[in-house]
Design a protein around this motif. Sequence first.
Motif, PDB file in Angstrom:
ATOM      1  N   UNK A  47      58.473  74.652  48.949  1.00 17.67           N
ATOM      2  CA  UNK A  47      57.620  73.353  49.843  1.00 17.67           C
ATOM      3  C   UNK A  47      57.334  73.939  50.746  1.00 17.67           C
ATOM      4  N   UNK A  48      56.425  73.961  51.413  1.00 17.93           N
ATOM      5  CA  UNK A  48      55.074  73.513  52.532  1.00 17.93           C
ATOM      6  C   UNK A  48      54.938  75.289  53.063  1.00 17.93           C
ATOM      7  N   UNK A  49      54.570  76.018  51.620  1.00 16.40           N
ATOM      8  CA  UNK A  49      54.829  77.581  51.928  1.00 16.40           C
ATOM      9  C   UNK A  49      53.937  77.881  51.709  1.00 16.40           C
ATOM     10  N   UNK A  50      53.174  79.561  52.146  1.00 12.16           N
ATOM     11  CA  UNK A  50      52.128  79.722  51.699  1.00 12.16           C
ATOM     12  C   UNK A  50      51.556  80.147  49.932  1.00 12.16           C
ATOM     13  N   UNK A  51      52.535  80.105  49.488  1.00  7.49           N
ATOM     14  CA  UNK A  51      52.995  80.414  48.067  1.00  7.49           C
ATOM     15  C   UNK A  51      52.724  78.807  47.318  1.00  7.49           C
ATOM     16  N   UNK A  94      49.650  77.894  44.257  1.00 11.81           N
ATOM     17  CA  UNK A  94      49.882  77.211  43.263  1.00 11.81           C
ATOM     18  C   UNK A  94      49.069  76.091  43.275  1.00 11.81           C
ATOM     19  N   UNK A  95      49.484  75.312  43.910  1.00  8.10           N
ATOM     20  CA  UNK A  95      48.185  73.799  43.953  1.00  8.10           C
ATOM     21  C   UNK A  95      47.451  74.411  44.443  1.00  8.10           C
TER      22      UNK A  95
END
Length: 163
Positions: free
Chosen positions: A58-62, A66-67
């Motif tokens: 959570x909180x990463x660019x990935x 994904x979101x």
Amino acid sequence: MSSTLAAGFGIAALFVAVLALVFAVQALRGQSAAAKEAAKVPVTPPKAELPPRPEPKPGTVGAQLHTLGEQLDATQAAVRLSLQHLAIVRYDAFGDMGGRMSWSVALLDDNGDGVVLTSINSRNDARSYAKEIKAFESEAKLSPEEEEALETLRKQAAQPTDS
């Protein structure tokens, strides 16, 4: 053209516009319900794709990508249910009047659901009709011009897309 006749055409045009607005609102209500359902449906990757990656932190660019991917899938599902396909047929409804002032327009989504609107204009008045379409078919009898507009969209839907 007399002012009474012009007023009559204006009222007829207003009626058609209000009718189209009512159908558009009904379609949007159906879309929002369908979008909520589409958001609940899990997205299955194509078979030729690589194995799924682990869930990003959570909180990463990935995680943000994904979101965004999930939101894009839900948006694409909602767009398929919007009235986005249009075909218009203009014609002379009566032999004594030219100018192709009568018309039929089909407004459909990707499933072939929507509405056919028709305005038949004569020298003295104009009549408007709306017929519901489900899967490119109508329970009401369609005029040849309404069938032509619907057939145009049916053929477009049968053609493969390049995207």
